[in-house]
Design an enzyme around this catalytic site. Sequence first.
Site, PDB file in Angstrom:
ATOM      1  N   GLU A 193       0.833  -1.210   0.000  1.00 55.63           N
ATOM      2  CA  GLU A 193       0.000   0.000   0.000  1.00 55.63           C
ATOM      3  C   GLU A 193       0.869   1.263   0.000  1.00 55.63           C
ATOM      4  OE1 GLU A 193      -3.150   0.023  -0.434  1.00 55.63           O
ATOM      5  OE2 GLU A 193      -3.913  -1.909   0.263  1.00 55.63           O
ATOM      6  N   ARG A 226       0.570   3.766  -3.212  1.00 56.23           N
ATOM      7  CA  ARG A 226      -0.086   5.055  -2.946  1.00 56.23           C
ATOM      8  C   ARG A 226       0.931   6.181  -2.761  1.00 56.23           C
ATOM      9  NH1 ARG A 226      -5.693   3.781   0.289  1.00 56.23           N
ATOM     10  NH2 ARG A 226      -5.655   1.541   0.005  1.00 56.23           N
ATOM     11  N   ASP A 285      -5.242  -9.975  -8.022  1.00 56.84           N
ATOM     12  CA  ASP A 285      -5.519  -9.063  -9.139  1.00 56.84           C
ATOM     13  C   ASP A 285      -4.314  -8.438  -9.836  1.00 56.84           C
ATOM     14  OD1 ASP A 285      -5.054  -7.612  -6.782  1.00 56.84           O
ATOM     15  OD2 ASP A 285      -6.945  -6.506  -6.837  1.00 56.84           O
ATOM     16  N   GLU A 302     -12.375   0.466  -9.860  1.00 55.83           N
ATOM     17  CA  GLU A 302     -11.986  -0.469 -10.935  1.00 55.83           C
ATOM     18  C   GLU A 302     -12.904  -0.432 -12.152  1.00 55.83           C
ATOM     19  OE1 GLU A 302     -12.131  -1.267  -7.686  1.00 55.83           O
ATOM     20  OE2 GLU A 302      -9.975  -1.320  -7.295  1.00 55.83           O
TER      21      GLU A 302
END
Length: 637
Positions: free
Chosen positions: A169, A173, A313, A506
Amino acid sequence: MYKDKPYFAPRRTGPRLRRRRILYGGIALFMLISVWYIVFGNWKQPGLRTPDSAKGEELWTWVQSLDETEPEYNGIVPKGIDWSARREKVKDTFTVSWDSYENHGWGLDEYHPKAKNGKTMVAGGMGWIIVDALDTLMIMNLTSRVQHARSWIHNTLQYNQDHDVSTFETTIRMLGGLLSAHYLSTTFPDLAPIANDDDDLYIEKAADLADRLLGAFDSNSGVPFASVNLNTSEGIPSHADNGASSTAEATTLQLEFKYLAKLTGEAEYWRVVEKVMQVVDDQQVKDGLVPIYIYPETGQFRGNNIRLGSRGDSYYEYLIKQYLQTSEQEPVYKEMWDESLMGVRKHLIAYTKNAQLTILGEKPSGLDGALSPKMDHLVCFLPGTIALGATGGQPLSQAKKSPGWTQRHDEEMLLAKELMKTCWATYLATQTGLAPEITYFQVDSPAVMESDAYPDSTLATGNRESEHKELPFKSKPVYPLEDRSSKWREDIQIHAQDRHNLQRPETVESLFYMYRITEDETYRQWGWEMFKSFVRHTAVVEHDNHFTSDDNTNGQGTSRIVGFTSLSNADTIPPVQRDNMESFWMAETLKYLYLLFSDRDFLPLEENVFNTEAHPMPRFQLGGDLKTGWSRTSRES
Ligand SMILES: *[C@@H]1O[C@H](CO)[C@@H](O)[C@H](O)[C@H]1NC(C)=O
Ligand SMILES: *[C@@H]1O[C@H](CO)[C@@H](O)[C@H](O)[C@H]1NC(C)=O
């Protein structure tokens, strides 16, 4: 300007370099603050912007009036739509979201727009919201707000914190946000132009953060630990899952570290993330489909749960994007992507019972186990990514003319379109028009799979030339909307624990790719319908009554939007709101909507790659020490 020159001495000399950098940083910071006060001394404190309540009021009035002014979309895109006016509405929505945060939550890493408070992750804040939204501010040309964010990063943001953070993360980010800010601010002088911003602030911060994150890769195999302590740079195994990292998390750091290596000339950033790809590929999984957990100490997978939803994913996403990032000079990643996509089609693509919606299921017990007909909202990144992989980001009309275009590419585009439609259907399926976090589908027993339905497809025959044969199995149209008892709706099941909507990006992300690649305005229109639902239902609305308290229903006083929030239940009207604004609402969802309504030559797909948090970075050439550095071991036939 920081460009094309190795900036730092070859890393990594450890804490001494770091301390020296902090010392220099401190001196530079002091000088900059001094200059700041001399130049802007009597300038309005940028943190104290007066709330733009007029904008929130206007937006609310607008969304309330929509029912009368805009006919409900009935499957046909009206002619002559003013997309730049629609784009302005997205910008207004962003501005209200940002100003709410700036006025009430400035510097916090978690923001509650109703209570108007929140939390920091570390003393002073990690920049979780500010850094993540910074490039959206630039893209929307919100100059004074960029200036404010920039001075916060300059004056307040400190990464030398005794705190454990998620390797993944933090990379996607924070590192991604800083790198994009660097890229946009140095490459597009017209976007949010700021005087005196040529001091390499973003890239310095990015390199400081990356140096701290590097410790995560100090495992036996090179596969990163789930977390890392920012002060000691020590990798920390996951507290759950027997210490295994998520596969997607370990393999979704590459675009960021590779771009940083390109910018700084430090090959170490490149080497550590490249190594992870080799370790994963050496496991020789069947048909390119990886289990969702991997042990950092051995580099081996844990379990055999396979899915393209959470924890799986972006492994797939970063295969094709690594290939595109280095200007198609690393064929190994294209090969891995092609193999995985064929694996997806062979094992995970199925059709629903009544309307033949195309779905992407999961294999929780491995490829030989049963298909679970379930889609996380997260998997809706895939339609856009498939189209990106098939065309490289070119318009389809152009890509189809290239000599390498085959029947397989046509099939992939059909799959992308059909999956896109299914993702859109999950929005239409709820009362608010906003998708649940997870959707289940009704399938035959056993499910009809793509591999059963198309014995003639390239799944069986390999990569043959297009023969213009019909590509069947299209789903029934997901319209008309009012017919909620229609066949497609019977195929969709939403469980009570999955009805929340976190304003995730998404589906909008895929619409952005699908529109740019197919040039079909339907995708823009779907995005517009979704955008209106977001404004209607995720807005935090306050009502003032300047008159008396006994009658506040008669139109006296004013109502205005003061922020936007996630929903606990998106399948009831009015929806049940939470009190939290995820950072990806401003970093991704609103950015992709804005880009969907922009001209296609604004940040063109042919020249950029977006990381998995929607931070754009340029494509570039390999060179010097920056090269693939490994090749695939031979496969058993
Ligand atoms: C960082 O770690 C060092 C030991 O490596 C320790 O001495 C120092 O106090 C820590 N700093 C913070 C801010 O926790
Ligand atoms: C952004 O805003 C500035 C004024 O702050 C303006 O000069 C510039 O042209 C704008 N850029 C774009 C791309 O609209």
